[in-house]
Design a protein around this motif. Structure first.
Motif, short mmCIF file in Angstrom:
data_model
loop_
_atom_site.label_atom_id
_atom_site.label_comp_id
_atom_site.label_asym_id
_atom_site.label_seq_id
_atom_site.Cartn_x
_atom_site.Cartn_y
_atom_site.Cartn_z
N TYR A 5 0.85 -1.19 0.00
CA TYR A 5 0.00 0.00 0.00
C TYR A 5 0.88 1.24 0.00
CZ TYR A 5 -3.21 -3.54 1.80
OH TYR A 5 -3.94 -4.68 1.97
N GLU A 6 0.37 2.32 -0.56
CA GLU A 6 1.09 3.59 -0.54
C GLU A 6 0.80 4.38 0.73
OE1 GLU A 6 0.71 5.96 -4.03
OE2 GLU A 6 1.06 4.25 -5.36
N ARG A 7 -0.30 4.07 1.36
CA ARG A 7 -0.68 4.80 2.58
C ARG A 7 -1.41 3.85 3.54
NH1 ARG A 7 -1.77 7.59 -1.49
NH2 ARG A 7 -0.82 9.40 -0.56
N ARG A 52 0.47 8.38 6.30
CA ARG A 52 1.84 7.95 6.00
C ARG A 52 2.79 8.17 7.19
NH1 ARG A 52 3.40 6.53 1.30
NH2 ARG A 52 5.47 7.44 1.46
N GLU A 130 7.52 4.49 3.88
CA GLU A 130 7.96 4.39 2.49
C GLU A 130 7.23 3.24 1.81
OE1 GLU A 130 12.22 4.02 2.97
OE2 GLU A 130 12.44 6.19 2.88
N LEU A 131 6.87 2.22 2.60
CA LEU A 131 6.14 1.08 2.11
C LEU A 131 5.29 0.54 3.25
CD1 LEU A 131 5.64 -1.23 0.00
CD2 LEU A 131 7.58 -2.40 1.05
#
Length: 191
Positions: A5-7, A52, A130-131
């Motif tokens: 996922y990005e967030r 994030r 970041e990931l």
């Protein structure tokens, strides 16, 4: 199967906030350095600041490996796993920064934790993802949560801030990591 996922999506956010314990992993750059893995779990000491960014309160003890590694290279992974309910493991891989008592951001960050703030607080660790990933957790056993351990709060609650600062100054692995990397900057500023 695992997914990236990005967030921190709402489903992951809810999962993270419902866990009673999480784990923090960090390592020095040196190939022969020691990898550190630490459990964390005092209630209310972890906050998701945004989709994030995660922060947790770093309380004093006998070691400061995570702080030393973050000061050297910033790499950190946080992990939560389900010990009850549906199996799941969530990891936040990112860059971490210790925000110390003398940093202008410290007071505002700590205020967001409300009553979780307590004796022996030496830093707030802020992690920028970041990931973000999850995986099945099929092999994680079921375990029942009984209660919080009060030993750390009780022990350091009997000390004044000055006594805690003296304690920190005397512990060799607060000053430097087991690999000799600078850890908690001393003298520890008063609160």
């Amino acid at each position: 199967m695992g997914k990236e996922y990005e967030r921190i999506e709402p489903r992951l956010w809810e999962f993270i906030e419902s866990q009673k314990v999480f784990f923090v992993a960090s390592a020095p750059l040196a190939g022969d350095g020691h990898v550190n893995l630490s459990p964390k779990g005092r209630q209310g000491t972890l906050r998701i600041l945004d989709d994030r960014t995660v922060a947790y309160l770093d309380f004093g003890g006998s070691h400061a490996e995570t702080i030393a590694h973050l000061r050297e290279n910033g790499r950190i992974t946080l992990m939560w796993c389900a010990f009850e309910g549906p199996p799941n493991i969530v990891r936040v891989h990112g860059r971490g920064e210790p925000v110390f008592r003398d940093d202008p951001r410290f007071a505002e960050l700590v205020a967001g934790f409300g009553e979780a703030d307590g004796p022996a607080l030496r830093a707030v660790i802020v992690v920028t993802a970041e990931l973000i990933s999850d995986s099945c957790g099929f092999a994680v056993p079921f375990m029942d949560y009984r209660s919080e351990r009060e030993l750390h709060v009780d022990y350091f609650g009997r000390k004044t801030d000055e006594e805690f600062r003296e304690y920190t100054n005397k512990k060799p692995y607060n000053i430097a990591s087991i690999d000799g990397l600078p850890a908690v900057p001393l003298p520890l500023p008063p609160r």
